[in-house]
Design a protein around this motif. Structure first.
Motif, PDB file in Angstrom:
ATOM      1  N   MET A   1      36.374  53.068  39.506  1.00 17.50           N
ATOM      2  CA  MET A   1      37.156  51.862  39.218  1.00 17.50           C
ATOM      3  C   MET A   1      38.247  52.174  38.203  1.00 17.50           C
ATOM      4  O   MET A   1      39.406  51.753  38.365  1.00 17.50           O
ATOM      5  N   ALA A   2      37.889  52.924  37.158  1.00  9.25           N
ATOM      6  CA  ALA A   2      38.867  53.268  36.121  1.00  9.25           C
ATOM      7  C   ALA A   2      40.021  54.077  36.692  1.00  9.25           C
ATOM      8  O   ALA A   2      41.198  53.820  36.381  1.00  9.25           O
ATOM      9  N   LEU A   3      39.707  55.057  37.535  1.00  8.54           N
ATOM     10  CA  LEU A   3      40.760  55.903  38.098  1.00  8.54           C
ATOM     11  C   LEU A   3      41.682  55.114  39.017  1.00  8.54           C
ATOM     12  O   LEU A   3      42.916  55.246  38.947  1.00  8.54           O
TER      13      LEU A   3
ATOM     14  N   VAL B   1      31.772  45.217  33.025  1.00  6.33           N
ATOM     15  CA  VAL B   1      32.040  44.311  34.145  1.00  6.33           C
ATOM     16  C   VAL B   1      30.905  44.377  35.165  1.00  6.33           C
ATOM     17  O   VAL B   1      30.445  43.352  35.686  1.00  6.33           O
ATOM     18  N   LEU B   2      30.434  45.593  35.436  1.00  2.10           N
ATOM     19  CA  LEU B   2      29.392  45.779  36.440  1.00  2.10           C
ATOM     20  C   LEU B   2      28.031  45.248  35.993  1.00  2.10           C
ATOM     21  O   LEU B   2      27.116  45.134  36.808  1.00  2.10           O
TER      22      LEU B   2
ATOM     23  N   PRO C   1      40.121  40.917  39.334  1.00  2.00           N
ATOM     24  CA  PRO C   1      41.259  40.858  40.262  1.00  2.00           C
ATOM     25  C   PRO C   1      42.354  41.883  39.983  1.00  2.00           C
ATOM     26  O   PRO C   1      43.492  41.708  40.414  1.00  2.00           O
ATOM     27  N   THR C   2      42.033  42.969  39.286  1.00  2.92           N
ATOM     28  CA  THR C   2      43.077  43.867  38.780  1.00  2.92           C
ATOM     29  C   THR C   2      43.873  44.587  39.871  1.00  2.92           C
ATOM     30  O   THR C   2      45.022  44.962  39.642  1.00  2.92           O
ATOM     31  N   LEU C   3      43.294  44.796  41.041  1.00  2.00           N
ATOM     32  CA  LEU C   3      44.045  45.430  42.142  1.00  2.00           C
ATOM     33  C   LEU C   3      44.150  44.501  43.347  1.00  2.00           C
ATOM     34  O   LEU C   3      44.300  44.964  44.477  1.00  2.00           O
TER      35      LEU C   3
ATOM     36  N   LYS D   1      36.541  47.620  46.027  1.00  4.01           N
ATOM     37  CA  LYS D   1      36.196  46.216  46.274  1.00  4.01           C
ATOM     38  C   LYS D   1      35.902  45.477  44.977  1.00  4.01           C
ATOM     39  O   LYS D   1      36.222  44.283  44.859  1.00  4.01           O
ATOM     40  N   ARG D   2      35.290  46.161  44.007  1.00  6.00           N
ATOM     41  CA  ARG D   2      35.046  45.530  42.703  1.00  6.00           C
ATOM     42  C   ARG D   2      36.355  45.198  41.987  1.00  6.00           C
ATOM     43  O   ARG D   2      36.400  44.305  41.141  1.00  6.00           O
ATOM     44  N   LEU D   3      37.429  45.924  42.333  1.00  2.00           N
ATOM     45  CA  LEU D   3      38.747  45.669  41.747  1.00  2.00           C
ATOM     46  C   LEU D   3      39.561  44.697  42.607  1.00  2.00           C
ATOM     47  O   LEU D   3      40.737  44.461  42.331  1.00  2.00           O
ATOM     48  N   SER D   4      38.934  44.158  43.653  1.00  2.00           N
ATOM     49  CA  SER D   4      39.543  43.173  44.563  1.00  2.00           C
ATOM     50  C   SER D   4      40.621  43.765  45.456  1.00  2.00           C
ATOM     51  O   SER D   4      41.468  43.033  45.991  1.00  2.00           O
TER      52      SER D   4
END
Length: 333
Positions: free
Chosen positions: A320-322, A32-33, A41-43, A68-71
């Motif tokens: 991000m994964a965590l 993704v990065l 938009p996962t979060l 922020k990358r996870l929204s």
């Protein structure tokens, strides 16, 4: 696997399946990065509170960018300008952010056990908020060890990083083991993979709990994949990876070293010392780095040997994964 862990406070009880889930999830976020639009938009609609009661640059920035990358929406706490200066307790600070709608709290503190204490209290209140330990005293730093794990595994197999890749690999950890929460978390993750982990440090910078470990495998202690050396050369001999640690002089209340120059002379990682290692050895450092003390500048900047920049890049993907896994665990429903 289905992720069920609401909090991530320590790696001491992580299972191999959990390690692989984090690695696989982080690998997908690395993809993704690499896209032009580095956001998913996962979060979306979730709130991540970064409660850093101790100074930090890399970890705090990495968690904020990961959220922020996870929204997710982010709330950032700075101890120096907070109500702590007016006498508010740490727990009341956490409850304040909970009242603001925090779904996940990333907590860093100079005292060991603070994230665990907050998690225990909020669990007792019946709150579903997830707590992630971003470093507590000299205890642990789970996310740093997990990004180190991803960096090492992805160096071996960029397409499918997994725990099994490290079985029987030799990994040397050199430096200030005594004050390093990074070393403790890495010991849990790397020995869980079946790697042979060799610690090297001056006797004054080795914790007392490692006194029973020796240079040969032991069957009468729980972890027979861990070895301890007072000299750096045995640890480096045929090592596949070398992780050097910062001398944490701010935590050294006693006179533990004669001088930085003497430390570098006996334990600093140099090109000459790396000749003892495997020909394809790679070098890591969790940062910040004292150039010319733990490692020479030319090694830090040599992209053929150094994985330090890759560690920073992987930090965002792992965090991000965590956050993603904790934010979507069935125990938060």
């Amino acid at each position: 696997m289905t992720w069920t862990r609401r909090h991530i406070l320590s790696l001491a009880d992580f299972t191999p399946a959990e390690y692989d889930t984090v690695l696989q999830t982080a690998a997908s976020f690395k993809e993704v990065l690499s896209r032009p639009v580095k956001k998913v938009p996962t979060l979306q609609g979730r709130v991540v509170a970064n409660l850093f009661f101790e100074s930090s640059t890399r970890t705090r920035s990495s968690f904020e960018l990961a959220a922020k990358r996870l929204s997710a929406d982010t709330l950032n706490f700075a101890a120096a300008t907070s109500s702590l200066t007016k006498g508010e307790t740490i727990l009341d600070t956490a409850k304040t952010y909970l009242a603001m709608g925090a779904d996940l709290m990333v907590i860093r503190h100079k005292q060991a056990g603070v994230p665990h204490a907050i998690a225990t209290e909020l669990d007792a209140m019946g709150m579903k908020v997830g707590i992630l330990n971003a470093g507590d005293g000299q205890h642990e730093h789970p996310s740093q060890a997990l990004l180190d794990l991803l960096t090492i595994c992805a160096t071996i197999d960029p397409v499918d990083p997994r725990l099994a890749l490290l079985k029987d690999k030799k990994i040397a950890i050199v430096g200030d083991i005594l004050h390093s929460r990074v070393a403790r978390s890495n010991i849990w993750s790397l020995t869980a993979s079946g790697a042979q982990v060799h610690l090297a440090a001056p006797p004054t910078l080795l914790p007392a709990e490692f006194a029973d470990y020796c240079r040969e495998p032991r069957t009468d202690i729980e972890n027979s994949n861990l070895f301890v050396h007072w000299q750096v050369e045995p640890a480096l001999q045929d090592a596949d990876f070398v992780m050097t640690l910062r001398l944490q002089q701010e935590r050294m209340t006693d006179h533990l070293l004669p001088s930085l120059r003497e430390y570098h002379q006996h334990y600093g990682i140099t090109r000459d010392r790396l000749k003892l290692c495997h020909p394809n050895v790679k070098v890591l450092h969790p940062g910040p780095t004292n150039r010319g003390v733990e490692i020479t500048s030319d090694l830090m900047d040599d992209l053929n040997l150094s994985l330090i920049a890759e560690q920073v890049n992987n930090g965002v993907a792992v965090r991000m994964a965590l956050l993603y896994l904790m934010g979507n665990t069935k125990n938060n429903s």
